[in-house]
Design a protein around this motif. Sequence first.
Motif, PDB file in Angstrom:
ATOM      1  N   SER A   1      11.247  49.774 -55.886  1.00 13.71           N
ATOM      2  CA  SER A   1      12.436  50.574 -55.981  1.00 13.71           C
ATOM      3  C   SER A   1      13.554  49.402 -55.372  1.00 13.71           C
ATOM      4  O   SER A   1      13.292  48.418 -54.972  1.00 13.71           O
ATOM      5  N   LEU A   2      14.725  49.776 -55.748  1.00 15.25           N
ATOM      6  CA  LEU A   2      16.054  48.804 -55.349  1.00 15.25           C
ATOM      7  C   LEU A   2      15.922  48.952 -53.822  1.00 15.25           C
ATOM      8  O   LEU A   2      16.263  47.734 -53.235  1.00 15.25           O
ATOM      9  N   ASP A   3      15.713  49.987 -53.119  1.00 15.37           N
ATOM     10  CA  ASP A   3      15.792  50.104 -51.546  1.00 15.37           C
ATOM     11  C   ASP A   3      14.457  48.954 -51.091  1.00 15.37           C
ATOM     12  O   ASP A   3      14.909  48.338 -50.070  1.00 15.37           O
TER      13      ASP A   3
ATOM     14  N   LEU B   1      13.396  46.449 -52.700  1.00 20.20           N
ATOM     15  CA  LEU B   1      13.833  44.975 -53.201  1.00 20.20           C
ATOM     16  C   LEU B   1      14.903  44.573 -52.135  1.00 20.20           C
ATOM     17  O   LEU B   1      14.720  43.535 -51.724  1.00 20.20           O
ATOM     18  N   ARG B   2      15.578  45.472 -51.705  1.00 22.82           N
ATOM     19  CA  ARG B   2      16.729  45.098 -50.679  1.00 22.82           C
ATOM     20  C   ARG B   2      16.010  44.770 -49.303  1.00 22.82           C
ATOM     21  O   ARG B   2      16.519  43.801 -48.761  1.00 22.82           O
TER      22      ARG B   2
ATOM     23  N   ASN C   1      23.756  42.559 -53.828  1.00 20.25           N
ATOM     24  CA  ASN C   1      23.545  43.171 -54.954  1.00 20.25           C
ATOM     25  C   ASN C   1      22.468  42.965 -55.699  1.00 20.25           C
ATOM     26  O   ASN C   1      21.654  41.901 -55.225  1.00 20.25           O
ATOM     27  N   LEU C   2      22.039  43.460 -56.946  1.00 24.26           N
ATOM     28  CA  LEU C   2      20.781  43.155 -57.595  1.00 24.26           C
ATOM     29  C   LEU C   2      20.625  41.483 -57.969  1.00 24.26           C
ATOM     30  O   LEU C   2      19.657  40.914 -58.139  1.00 24.26           O
TER      31      LEU C   2
ATOM     32  N   GLU D   1      21.254  47.719 -62.373  1.00 19.39           N
ATOM     33  CA  GLU D   1      21.373  48.254 -60.994  1.00 19.39           C
ATOM     34  C   GLU D   1      22.095  49.643 -60.807  1.00 19.39           C
ATOM     35  O   GLU D   1      21.669  50.341 -60.045  1.00 19.39           O
TER      36      GLU D   1
ATOM     37  N   ASN E   1      15.905  53.295 -61.455  1.00 16.46           N
ATOM     38  CA  ASN E   1      15.114  53.510 -60.345  1.00 16.46           C
ATOM     39  C   ASN E   1      14.200  52.735 -59.685  1.00 16.46           C
ATOM     40  O   ASN E   1      14.065  52.400 -58.429  1.00 16.46           O
ATOM     41  N   ASP E   2      13.490  51.868 -60.479  1.00 16.06           N
ATOM     42  CA  ASP E   2      12.604  51.032 -60.228  1.00 16.06           C
ATOM     43  C   ASP E   2      12.863  49.565 -60.823  1.00 16.06           C
ATOM     44  O   ASP E   2      13.459  49.661 -62.024  1.00 16.06           O
ATOM     45  N   ILE E   3      12.261  48.610 -60.326  1.00 16.23           N
ATOM     46  CA  ILE E   3      12.501  47.110 -60.934  1.00 16.23           C
ATOM     47  C   ILE E   3      11.224  46.266 -60.912  1.00 16.23           C
ATOM     48  O   ILE E   3      10.515  46.437 -59.930  1.00 16.23           O
TER      49      ILE E   3
END
Length: 266
Positions: free
Chosen positions: A227-229, A231-232, A244-245, A208, A212-214
């Motif tokens: 991206s994390l955003d 994913l959220r 959180n991740l 986390e 930048n990317d997941i």
Amino acid sequence: MNYITDRATDHTTDCIITTEQLTKKYKNFTSVNNVSLHIRKGSIYGFLGPNGAGKSTTMKMLLGLTKPTAGSFTIDGKHFPADRLAILKEIGSFIESPSFYSNLTGRENLDIIRRILKLPKSTVDEALELVGLTEFGDRLAKKYSLGMKQRLGLAGALLGRPPILILDEPTNGLDPSGIHEIRNLVKSLPTLYDCTVLISSHMLSEIELMANDIGILNHGRLLFEGSLDELRRNALQAGFAADNLEEMFLSMIDNDNTTRKQRAKL
């Protein structure tokens, strides 16, 4: 529910690694199932999944260590298998626990890799310094702690500043201070070396802070890429916890496992 963002049609995305329906089967078991990855140049891509999800197998296919059953992949414009050797020259890798010649020093182990890659002698000292092993370079590898061996493996991956790094659990065996140092090093690499990093880890809090990317795998299938955003947003839309991740990852995996069980009963 499909959580994968449509990166394939995003023409602004400059991908250095793409896979198309990459698949690996062992007799009756499918380890990797139609996985299509899109890894942006200069990014740190966190590759996540439970044990046995297919992360290491995917990485081994990208390195030519195991042959895909189906599908294809392209790395920096080069196609596998036609350009296999050219691909390998661009990748530094750390897969599982690296092995070394125990009766040679850390420096001598790295020098073997350096000579195979036909790199200047200076690259060994540079790599040792990067991972904090300069003062231990002349110690026998058999006298290295587990954490020091992990650092030495990372130094081997960094030799010659390859444009692509594939790192499988690089912080295994490190104490909190070592984890912090390796995290800061990995975070700095895209800017420092203009490289792309594909990294897997079970330490989701570290991913986390780095990625930048997941990409999230479960039972060989890609559940999410983005991206994390993104994913959220997807987690919130699905009614999952999104603080959180780790929460988002566990919710997604649990949901997929529940769906699989329900399908199996039908």
